[in-house]
Motif scaffolding. Structure first.
Motif, PDB file in Angstrom:
ATOM      1  N   GLY A   8       6.756  -3.029  -2.713  1.00 20.97           N
ATOM      2  CA  GLY A   8       6.367  -1.978  -3.647  1.00 20.97           C
ATOM      3  C   GLY A   8       5.717  -2.523  -4.896  1.00 20.97           C
ATOM      4  N   GLU A   9       6.260  -3.617  -5.413  1.00 20.75           N
ATOM      5  CA  GLU A   9       5.702  -4.232  -6.614  1.00 20.75           C
ATOM      6  C   GLU A   9       4.332  -4.850  -6.330  1.00 20.75           C
ATOM      7  N   ALA A  11       2.231  -3.923  -3.995  1.00 21.34           N
ATOM      8  CA  ALA A  11       1.304  -2.803  -3.787  1.00 21.34           C
ATOM      9  C   ALA A  11       0.899  -2.180  -5.120  1.00 21.34           C
ATOM     10  N   ARG A  12       1.877  -1.962  -5.995  1.00 19.04           N
ATOM     11  CA  ARG A  12       1.586  -1.353  -7.291  1.00 19.04           C
ATOM     12  C   ARG A  12       0.633  -2.231  -8.104  1.00 19.04           C
ATOM     13  N   ARG A  13       0.928  -3.515  -8.177  1.00 26.99           N
ATOM     14  CA  ARG A  13       0.091  -4.423  -8.959  1.00 26.99           C
ATOM     15  C   ARG A  13      -1.326  -4.569  -8.383  1.00 26.99           C
ATOM     16  N   GLY A  15      -2.804  -2.228  -6.614  1.00 28.56           N
ATOM     17  CA  GLY A  15      -3.469  -0.927  -6.566  1.00 28.56           C
ATOM     18  C   GLY A  15      -3.706  -0.422  -5.156  1.00 28.56           C
ATOM     19  N   THR A  18       1.746   0.783  -0.039  1.00 31.84           N
ATOM     20  CA  THR A  18       2.614  -0.166   0.662  1.00 31.84           C
ATOM     21  C   THR A  18       2.227  -0.254   2.139  1.00 31.84           C
TER      22      THR A  18
END
Length: 125
Positions: A8-9, A11-13, A15, A18
């Motif tokens: 998740g982290e 993917a978030r970073r 952009g 997941t």
């Protein structure tokens, strides 16, 4: 393992979703450094890889081509030269289109299609 990131982290970073990270993992594009009780764990190299993948995708590379380039084995340099030539040609096409638009805007024509800038960029009424 220390200094790892959850899916998740990452993917978030990066952009991305997941599911995209999982898909790239299945294709062997983004290596997992560890799996613990909470799931896949990645290090900073996964973020760098995702940045490169997205850049190459935006440039029109297929995932197979990206994998070949990133794996560094086989014919990656030959492929890189081919893709560089294709990118250079595409850049020139984009520059030409931009120049046509610039000339038509400078001309002040009512419509783009009827602008003499399409025939000769330097002669506008």
């Amino acid at each position: 393992m220390t200094d790892t990131l959850s899916i998740g982290e990452v993917a978030r970073r990066a952009g991305v979703a997941t599911s995209t990270v999982r898909y790239y993992d299945r294709l062997g594009l983004v290596p997992v450094v560890d799996r613990d009780g909470t799931g896949r764990r990645y290090d900073d190299s996964a973020l760098r890889r995702l940045t490169v993948i997205r850049s190459f995708q935006h440039a029109g590379f297929s995932l197979d081509e990206i994998k070949e380039l990133l794996d560094g084995a086989g014919r990656w340099q030959h492929l890189a030269r081919e893709k560089r030539e294709q990118l250079s040609a595409r850049i020139q096409e984009l520059v030409t289109a931009q120049e046509l638009i610039d000339a038509a805007l400078a001309c002040g024509c009512e419509d783009l299609e009827g602008c003499p800038a399409h025939e000769e960029r330097s002669s506008c009424p």
